[in-house]
Design a protein around this motif. Sequence first.
Motif, mmCIF file in Angstrom:
data_model
loop_
_atom_site.group_PDB
_atom_site.id
_atom_site.type_symbol
_atom_site.label_atom_id
_atom_site.label_comp_id
_atom_site.label_asym_id
_atom_site.label_seq_id
_atom_site.Cartn_x
_atom_site.Cartn_y
_atom_site.Cartn_z
ATOM 1 N N TYR A 177 0.838 -1.205 0.000
ATOM 2 C CA TYR A 177 0.000 0.000 0.000
ATOM 3 C C TYR A 177 0.872 1.254 0.000
ATOM 4 N N HIS A 178 1.866 1.285 0.885
ATOM 5 C CA HIS A 178 2.745 2.454 0.938
ATOM 6 C C HIS A 178 3.433 2.666 -0.413
ATOM 7 N N ALA A 179 3.973 1.587 -0.972
ATOM 8 C CA ALA A 179 4.683 1.703 -2.253
ATOM 9 C C ALA A 179 3.754 2.234 -3.335
ATOM 10 N N GLY A 180 2.548 1.671 -3.409
ATOM 11 C CA GLY A 180 1.594 2.130 -4.406
ATOM 12 C C GLY A 180 1.188 3.569 -4.182
ATOM 13 N N ASN A 181 0.956 3.936 -2.934
ATOM 14 C CA ASN A 181 0.535 5.304 -2.627
ATOM 15 C C ASN A 181 1.604 6.316 -3.023
ATOM 16 N N PHE A 182 2.855 6.016 -2.699
ATOM 17 C CA PHE A 182 3.930 6.933 -3.080
ATOM 18 C C PHE A 182 4.074 7.005 -4.587
ATOM 19 N N PHE A 183 4.015 5.856 -5.246
ATOM 20 C CA PHE A 183 4.178 5.874 -6.700
ATOM 21 C C PHE A 183 3.060 6.660 -7.371
ATOM 22 N N PHE A 184 1.818 6.373 -7.018
ATOM 23 C CA PHE A 184 0.704 7.013 -7.714
ATOM 24 C C PHE A 184 0.580 8.494 -7.371
ATOM 25 N N ILE A 237 -7.209 8.137 -8.065
ATOM 26 C CA ILE A 237 -7.046 7.854 -9.493
ATOM 27 C C ILE A 237 -8.399 7.866 -10.193
ATOM 28 N N ALA A 238 -9.411 7.271 -9.550
ATOM 29 C CA ALA A 238 -10.755 7.276 -10.133
ATOM 30 C C ALA A 238 -11.260 8.698 -10.342
ATOM 31 N N GLY A 239 -10.849 9.632 -9.478
ATOM 32 C CA GLY A 239 -11.303 11.002 -9.578
ATOM 33 C C GLY A 239 -10.496 11.887 -10.501
ATOM 34 N N MET A 240 -9.444 11.352 -11.104
ATOM 35 C CA MET A 240 -8.621 12.167 -12.000
ATOM 36 C C MET A 240 -9.368 12.475 -13.294
ATOM 37 N N PRO A 241 -9.357 13.723 -13.740
ATOM 38 C CA PRO A 241 -9.927 14.021 -15.057
ATOM 39 C C PRO A 241 -9.103 13.357 -16.159
ATOM 40 N N GLU A 242 -9.733 13.154 -17.295
ATOM 41 C CA GLU A 242 -9.092 12.409 -18.374
ATOM 42 C C GLU A 242 -7.815 13.068 -18.881
ATOM 43 N N ASP A 243 -7.690 14.367 -18.685
ATOM 44 C CA ASP A 243 -6.497 15.078 -19.158
ATOM 45 C C ASP A 243 -5.467 15.295 -18.051
ATOM 46 N N HIS A 244 -5.630 14.601 -16.928
ATOM 47 C CA HIS A 244 -4.656 14.759 -15.842
ATOM 48 C C HIS A 244 -3.285 14.279 -16.323
ATOM 49 N N PRO A 245 -2.223 15.068 -16.129
ATOM 50 C CA PRO A 245 -0.903 14.681 -16.652
ATOM 51 C C PRO A 245 -0.365 13.391 -16.044
ATOM 52 N N TYR A 246 -0.799 13.026 -14.849
ATOM 53 C CA TYR A 246 -0.293 11.793 -14.251
ATOM 54 C C TYR A 246 -0.764 10.553 -15.004
ATOM 55 N N THR A 301 -6.591 -5.707 -4.650
ATOM 56 C CA THR A 301 -5.863 -5.618 -5.912
ATOM 57 C C THR A 301 -6.823 -5.540 -7.087
ATOM 58 N N ARG A 302 -7.896 -6.294 -7.036
ATOM 59 C CA ARG A 302 -8.884 -6.247 -8.118
ATOM 60 C C ARG A 302 -9.537 -4.873 -8.220
ATOM 61 N N ARG A 303 -9.779 -4.233 -7.067
ATOM 62 C CA ARG A 303 -10.350 -2.878 -7.110
ATOM 63 C C ARG A 303 -9.416 -1.916 -7.814
ATOM 64 N N LEU A 304 -8.139 -1.958 -7.463
ATOM 65 C CA LEU A 304 -7.178 -1.067 -8.117
ATOM 66 C C LEU A 304 -7.055 -1.402 -9.597
ATOM 67 N N ASP A 305 -7.022 -2.668 -9.923
ATOM 68 C CA ASP A 305 -6.933 -3.118 -11.312
ATOM 69 C C ASP A 305 -8.072 -2.505 -12.124
ATOM 70 N N ALA A 306 -9.287 -2.569 -11.593
ATOM 71 C CA ALA A 306 -10.448 -2.033 -12.307
ATOM 72 C C ALA A 306 -10.336 -0.527 -12.489
ATOM 73 N N VAL A 307 -9.874 0.189 -11.471
ATOM 74 C CA VAL A 307 -9.728 1.641 -11.564
ATOM 75 C C VAL A 307 -8.692 2.003 -12.629
ATOM 76 N N LEU A 308 -7.550 1.318 -12.615
ATOM 77 C CA LEU A 308 -6.507 1.621 -13.593
ATOM 78 C C LEU A 308 -6.996 1.346 -15.016
ATOM 79 N N ARG A 309 -7.689 0.241 -15.210
ATOM 80 C CA ARG A 309 -8.219 -0.076 -16.540
ATOM 81 C C ARG A 309 -9.216 0.990 -16.999
ATOM 82 N N SER A 310 -10.043 1.455 -16.081
ATOM 83 C CA SER A 310 -11.051 2.455 -16.448
ATOM 84 C C SER A 310 -10.424 3.765 -16.890
ATOM 85 N N LYS A 311 -9.184 4.017 -16.433
ATOM 86 C CA LYS A 311 -8.479 5.244 -16.783
ATOM 87 C C LYS A 311 -7.467 5.041 -17.914
ATOM 88 N N GLY A 312 -7.417 3.840 -18.471
ATOM 89 C CA GLY A 312 -6.494 3.568 -19.568
ATOM 90 C C GLY A 312 -5.051 3.447 -19.142
#
Length: 248
Positions: A122-129, A168-177, A203-214
């Motif tokens: 969790y910490h690693a993912g939080n810092f990275f994202f 991540i789910a709340g990021m607008p589509e043009d967010h530079p990240y 992990t599945r929840r994060l997977d779904a969020v990342l896929r939804s954002k491309g």
Amino acid sequence: MNIQYFKEYSRHLNRDMEFKVYGQGGKPVLVFPCQNGRFFDWEGFGMLETLGDYLESGKIQLFTADTIDGETLSLVEGNPYDRVRLHEGWFSYVMEELVPRVRELNGTGQSLLVTGFSMGAYHAGNFFFRRPDVFDSVIALSGVYDTYDMYNGYMDEVVYANDPCASIAGMPEDHPYLRLYNQRKIMICVGQGAWEEPLLAGTRRLDAVLRSKGVHAWVDYWGHDVNHDWPWWKKQIRYFLPHALGEA
């Protein structure tokens, strides 16, 4: 192997914080321990032997951080408002005090790889994202990436910032990240064996969020014999590290 120990005062936390450094030169790897763990846990659980060839050859240099989980994420009976703000102070310590020390001690000028297992994931993912401008790769094993259970469903702007699934789910589509994530190496893995069930769901929840954002992350689900324990994390880190380093 070159091993160094440091105990340095943090202005963000108003206390001394400890960390250790293993190896010399190579890719700087920032390591977070499991829940309520300590900066020396990777050494104690045999990770230096697991990664000995990478350390001895100078391909990587490990920087093992300390956490204050017992006062923040794990203190479930505490006030979530105060807990998450202390956690944010620790986040600032890592980013504004520890990371500059990592760069200074490493001296290669390379971007950081961040990794951890269980709560360390969790910490690693939080810092990275939150900071893909600083971390160019993440290996997160057996983690959850939302804060619902950590803060008993409490949400405010600071929790939101530390909740990868929500932010991540709340990021607008043009967010530079979102573009930057796809220029990075994202490796997330979980087993399906004993004690992995809540981590598998997370992990599945994060997977779904990342896929939804491309976002093109490598999310890997290992078998039903793969348990939430160090022997499997050692196999997984050996499997993913060559990809992080561009060797596979």
